[in-house]
Design a protein around this motif. Structure first.
Motif, mmCIF file in Angstrom:
data_model
loop_
_atom_site.group_PDB
_atom_site.id
_atom_site.type_symbol
_atom_site.label_atom_id
_atom_site.label_comp_id
_atom_site.label_asym_id
_atom_site.label_seq_id
_atom_site.Cartn_x
_atom_site.Cartn_y
_atom_site.Cartn_z
ATOM 1 N N GLY A 268 0.856 -5.300 37.791
ATOM 2 C CA GLY A 268 0.303 -5.251 36.636
ATOM 3 C C GLY A 268 -0.243 -3.981 36.380
ATOM 4 O O GLY A 268 -0.634 -3.287 37.064
ATOM 5 N N GLN A 269 -0.138 -3.863 34.759
ATOM 6 C CA GLN A 269 -0.739 -2.329 34.489
ATOM 7 C C GLN A 269 -1.339 -2.627 32.955
ATOM 8 O O GLN A 269 -0.696 -2.921 32.407
ATOM 9 C CB GLN A 269 0.515 -1.439 34.472
ATOM 10 C CG GLN A 269 0.021 0.022 33.982
ATOM 11 C CD GLN A 269 1.176 1.150 34.155
ATOM 12 O OE1 GLN A 269 1.742 1.179 35.201
ATOM 13 N NE2 GLN A 269 1.490 1.562 33.188
ATOM 14 N N TYR A 270 -2.658 -2.104 32.898
ATOM 15 C CA TYR A 270 -3.229 -2.176 31.425
ATOM 16 C C TYR A 270 -3.735 -0.821 31.190
ATOM 17 O O TYR A 270 -4.336 -0.171 31.752
ATOM 18 C CB TYR A 270 -4.212 -3.259 31.762
ATOM 19 C CG TYR A 270 -5.052 -3.494 30.437
ATOM 20 C CD1 TYR A 270 -4.116 -3.930 29.223
ATOM 21 C CD2 TYR A 270 -6.336 -3.091 30.117
ATOM 22 C CE1 TYR A 270 -5.059 -4.243 28.429
ATOM 23 C CE2 TYR A 270 -6.766 -3.252 29.135
ATOM 24 C CZ TYR A 270 -6.314 -3.803 27.713
ATOM 25 O OH TYR A 270 -6.795 -4.037 26.729
ATOM 26 N N GLN A 271 -3.638 -0.283 29.902
ATOM 27 C CA GLN A 271 -4.069 0.825 29.465
ATOM 28 C C GLN A 271 -4.908 0.633 28.263
ATOM 29 O O GLN A 271 -4.611 -0.208 27.173
ATOM 30 C CB GLN A 271 -2.919 1.634 28.881
ATOM 31 C CG GLN A 271 -3.416 3.074 28.444
ATOM 32 C CD GLN A 271 -2.478 4.189 28.427
ATOM 33 O OE1 GLN A 271 -1.271 4.007 28.982
ATOM 34 N NE2 GLN A 271 -2.879 5.288 28.507
ATOM 35 N N LEU A 272 -6.109 1.232 28.334
ATOM 36 C CA LEU A 272 -7.271 1.045 27.054
ATOM 37 C C LEU A 272 -7.561 2.441 26.931
ATOM 38 O O LEU A 272 -8.279 3.004 27.819
ATOM 39 C CB LEU A 272 -8.200 -0.055 27.502
ATOM 40 C CG LEU A 272 -9.389 -0.114 26.478
ATOM 41 C CD1 LEU A 272 -8.555 -1.043 25.361
ATOM 42 C CD2 LEU A 272 -10.300 -0.727 26.896
ATOM 43 N N LYS A 273 -7.270 2.984 25.744
ATOM 44 C CA LYS A 273 -7.324 4.385 25.415
ATOM 45 C C LYS A 273 -7.126 5.198 26.426
ATOM 46 O O LYS A 273 -5.894 5.361 26.915
ATOM 47 C CB LYS A 273 -8.774 4.341 25.007
ATOM 48 C CG LYS A 273 -8.944 3.731 23.549
ATOM 49 C CD LYS A 273 -10.340 3.707 22.881
ATOM 50 C CE LYS A 273 -10.365 3.095 21.467
ATOM 51 N NZ LYS A 273 -11.598 3.170 20.802
ATOM 52 N N ASN A 274 -8.217 5.976 27.149
ATOM 53 C CA ASN A 274 -7.912 6.860 28.140
ATOM 54 C C ASN A 274 -7.689 6.418 29.654
ATOM 55 O O ASN A 274 -7.481 7.145 30.615
ATOM 56 C CB ASN A 274 -9.050 8.139 27.875
ATOM 57 C CG ASN A 274 -8.822 8.856 26.899
ATOM 58 O OD1 ASN A 274 -7.803 8.791 26.112
ATOM 59 N ND2 ASN A 274 -9.786 9.546 26.416
ATOM 60 N N TRP A 275 -8.135 5.126 29.610
ATOM 61 C CA TRP A 275 -8.249 4.448 30.882
ATOM 62 C C TRP A 275 -6.753 3.776 31.418
ATOM 63 O O TRP A 275 -6.177 3.045 30.538
ATOM 64 C CB TRP A 275 -9.305 3.509 30.879
ATOM 65 C CG TRP A 275 -10.787 4.011 30.981
ATOM 66 C CD1 TRP A 275 -11.308 4.046 29.893
ATOM 67 C CD2 TRP A 275 -11.574 4.480 32.042
ATOM 68 N NE1 TRP A 275 -12.582 4.918 30.119
ATOM 69 C CE2 TRP A 275 -12.571 4.992 31.462
ATOM 70 C CE3 TRP A 275 -11.243 4.585 33.282
ATOM 71 C CZ2 TRP A 275 -13.520 5.500 32.344
ATOM 72 C CZ3 TRP A 275 -12.286 4.848 34.022
ATOM 73 C CH2 TRP A 275 -13.320 5.695 33.651
ATOM 74 N N LEU A 276 -6.373 3.773 32.347
ATOM 75 C CA LEU A 276 -5.178 3.261 33.003
ATOM 76 C C LEU A 276 -5.574 2.571 34.444
ATOM 77 O O LEU A 276 -5.803 3.179 35.223
ATOM 78 C CB LEU A 276 -4.083 4.112 33.167
ATOM 79 C CG LEU A 276 -2.572 3.482 33.525
ATOM 80 C CD1 LEU A 276 -1.992 2.477 32.721
ATOM 81 C CD2 LEU A 276 -1.839 4.686 34.080
ATOM 82 N N ALA A 277 -5.396 1.174 34.153
ATOM 83 C CA ALA A 277 -5.698 0.336 35.533
ATOM 84 C C ALA A 277 -4.241 -0.178 35.903
ATOM 85 O O ALA A 277 -3.356 -0.594 34.958
ATOM 86 C CB ALA A 277 -6.682 -0.865 35.199
ATOM 87 N N SER A 278 -4.085 -0.150 37.191
ATOM 88 C CA SER A 278 -2.770 -0.963 37.739
ATOM 89 C C SER A 278 -3.140 -1.625 39.205
ATOM 90 O O SER A 278 -4.008 -1.042 39.993
ATOM 91 C CB SER A 278 -1.643 0.158 37.782
ATOM 92 O OG SER A 278 -2.100 1.183 38.578
ATOM 93 N N ALA A 279 -2.241 -2.620 39.540
ATOM 94 C CA ALA A 279 -2.444 -3.048 40.676
ATOM 95 C C ALA A 279 -1.072 -3.769 41.304
ATOM 96 O O ALA A 279 -0.255 -4.187 40.406
ATOM 97 C CB ALA A 279 -3.648 -4.241 41.027
ATOM 98 N N GLU A 280 -1.012 -3.861 42.444
ATOM 99 C CA GLU A 280 0.377 -4.690 42.988
ATOM 100 C C GLU A 280 -0.091 -5.510 44.353
ATOM 101 O O GLU A 280 -1.112 -4.765 45.259
ATOM 102 C CB GLU A 280 1.490 -3.548 43.214
ATOM 103 C CG GLU A 280 2.629 -4.040 43.806
ATOM 104 C CD GLU A 280 3.885 -3.197 43.560
ATOM 105 O OE1 GLU A 280 3.818 -1.841 43.738
ATOM 106 O OE2 GLU A 280 4.866 -3.881 43.793
#
Lengths: 414, 144
Positions: free
Chosen positions: A273-285
């Protein structure tokens, strides 16, 4: 496999014709050429465990060396739009390979038919969709990191699948659902410290599901393959065991048969999954490799990453791990003193695919222009005892080790 | 002194003009014969980010792009997805070099882009509002 190779050649022939047509008609925009490239430098501080990008590489980077081969590559692509719903794509990627050939350099060569907005079919050579990044891990410009986490991607040597895929996509719940079924065969090389093994897989059947809501996306993938050849190392060890007399190893035949890899199934599964909130980008697998073969252990691996964008700069951190069971020889009635060398060889073979390590990475990507970026990444890797398939051994050193690796890449698209 | 004042006035006018041009809304346009009258922002994002390249009536669309690093292109993506062109290029390189999506049609300037849309019923592109003609249908306004 032969059919797909014929298709590769057919695609290439079509492009030669298309290039000629294009050259004779300067206004023709149906043929587009593009490419990507990476110049990558690596240094690492271990005298025993050599860094490599993945198990397909027969080279490794040890302490005191500066390597440019592991990450540098040049990809060239031609897209030919034959009609509004029919097109062909050819892509070749030049890189350091253990057994270079036109076939190995060809990464994409397919014909696509778009039935309608929802359905499309591709026939020929396509990129493997086993895990989240396996399709584009060599297009370094396309993601923030200097390289895809080795813990998950280093164990996957396949760069293409020859076969067929069918994709269905549909809008819904404010996003886009996509389902892809694929089937085919593939072959590649895996390098051990002293031998390059050809690995063939066939009867590949896979499904890739995704839901894309622009600022967040989830993927689930599952693929099953059948090993189509017996690697030389396995054949050698099996042959050696068969020559051991019964008084030294009773019923050794049963054990040696368990070392055969041919016709064994391997499953690759991944959720990400991947989630973007303004300047932040979080991802995990989180991924899993599971096999009916005794030689390939169950491997669980994954990563979590966070990045922050500040104008043309992105700063990121990644935590990645891979975990698998270490094999310890424990056969009853075996004279391990006399057969010490053979037991050592069996243990090495059974642990070849084992990978047990964790890495913390910190990095900085700078978009120098809109098509050129540099990434600087520091990896701190803690390898557990018995080493890891991801790191060739220059010696017989199999002890736990902590390693620092620095990667500097300059990637571009054109 | 009069010459100085004139120069200042010209400079102010130039600044105002530049500012007006930069803030001019961008119109997303289709062929006049296209039955689609409006498109939502999320559909527009799907369409130009290669996620679902179709109009709301599920008819396949042909996005038309300006080549290179055109100012209008930079402004369009900044407004649409809040991304600089470098990140849009990175995103598209994933789709293009995996062969997942067909590439857009590229045109060197607004005039050729408009001509292509006028000639193709399924084309969709973006232009400054001042360039809209009677042969184009506006389906979305950005940066209004």
């Amino acid at each position: 496999m032969l059919l797909a190779q014929c298709l590769s050649l057919l695609c290439l022939s079509l492009f030669v014709v298309a290039t000629h047509v294009s050259a004779s008609d300067s206004g023709n925009e149906k043929l587009q050429f593009s490419g990507f490239a990476t110049l990558g430098a690596v240094v690492s501080d271990s005298d025993h465990h050599g860094y490599r990008k993945n198990v397909g590489s027969d080279g490794a980077v040890y302490s005191g060396e500066v390597d440019f081969k592991q990450h540098s590559l040049l990809g060239l692509q031609a897209d030919w739009s034959i009609s509004s719903n029919f097109d062909a794509v050819y892509q070749g990627v030049l890189r350091d390979l253990p057994e270079p050939s036109f076939d190995r350099y060809t990464t994409l060569a397919f014909l696509r038919y778009e039935v309608n907005t929802n359905w499309s079919v591709r026939l020929g050579r396509t990129a493997p969709d086993l895990f989240l990044l396996t399709e584009y891990r060599d297009v370094d410009f396309s993601y923030i990191w200097a390289t895809a986490p080795n813990e998950v991607y280093g164990i996957i040597p396949y760069r293409s699948i020859d076969g067929l895929d069918v994709t269905y996509q549909q809008r819904g719940l404010g996003g886009v659902f996509k389902t892809k079924f694929f089937t085919g065969a593939s072959e590649t090389e895996i390098s051990a410290s002293s031998v390059v093994e050809k690995i063939k897989i066939e009867d590949i059947i896979g499904i890739a599901l995704s839901f894309d809501h622009f600022n967040w996306i989830v993927h689930a993938k599952h693929t099953q393959v059948t090993i189509a050849n017996e690697p030389q190392s396995n054949a050698f060890v099996i042959d050696s065991i068969s020559q051991v007399p019964d008084f030294l190893w009773p019923n050794s035949q049963v054990f040696s048969e368990s070392l055969q890899m041919i016709e064994e199934d391997v499953e690759y599964s991944s959720v990400s999954g991947q989630y973007q909130l303004k300047n932040w980008l979080a991802s995990a697998e989180l991924s899993r490799i599971n096999s009916a073969s005794e030689v390939i252990p169950k491997i669980i691996s994954g990563y979590a990453a966070l990045s922050y964008q500040l104008d043309a700069h992105q700063f990121y951190g990644i935590y990645a791990f891979t975990d698998s069971k270490i094999y310890v020889f424990d056969q009853p009635g075996v004279n391990e003193v006399v057969l010490e060398e053979l037991v050592h060889g069996i243990t090495g073979l059974m642990n070849f695919y084992s990978a047990n390590q964790q890495t913390i990475s910190l990095g900085w990507r700078w978009d120098i222009t809109n098509v050129l970026a540099s990434s600087l990444q520091w990896n701190y890797t803690k390898i557990e005892e018995s080493g890891s398939v991801l790191w060739p051994n220059s010696t017989d050193h199999n002890e736990a080790e902590e390693i620092n690796t620095f990667l500097l890449t300059l990637s571009m698209v054109f | 002194m009069a010459k100085f004042n004139q120069t200042i006035a010209i400079l102010i006018l130039a600044l105002v003009s530049t500012s007006a041009q930069a803030e001019e809304p961008l119109a997303v346009v289709v062929n006049k014969a296209n039955p689609v009258n409006e498109i939502s922002r999320s559909e527009l994002i799907d369409l130009f980010m290669g996620k679902y390249v179709a109009f709301p009536n599920d008819v396949k669309a042909i996005p038309v792009e300006l080549k290179g690093e055109h100012d209008i292109k930079v402004e369009f993506y900044q407004n649409l997805v809040d991304m600089p062109l470098s990140r849009v290029n990175a995103y598209w390189s994933r789709l293009r070099f995996t062969g997942r999506k067909r590439t857009a049609v590229f045109k060197p300037n607004e005039e050729e882009l408009i001509a292509f849309i006028i000639a193709n019923e399924h084309a969709i592109g973006y232009v400054p509002q001042s360039l809209i003609t009677e042969d184009l249908k506006v389906v979305y306004i950005l940066n209004e």
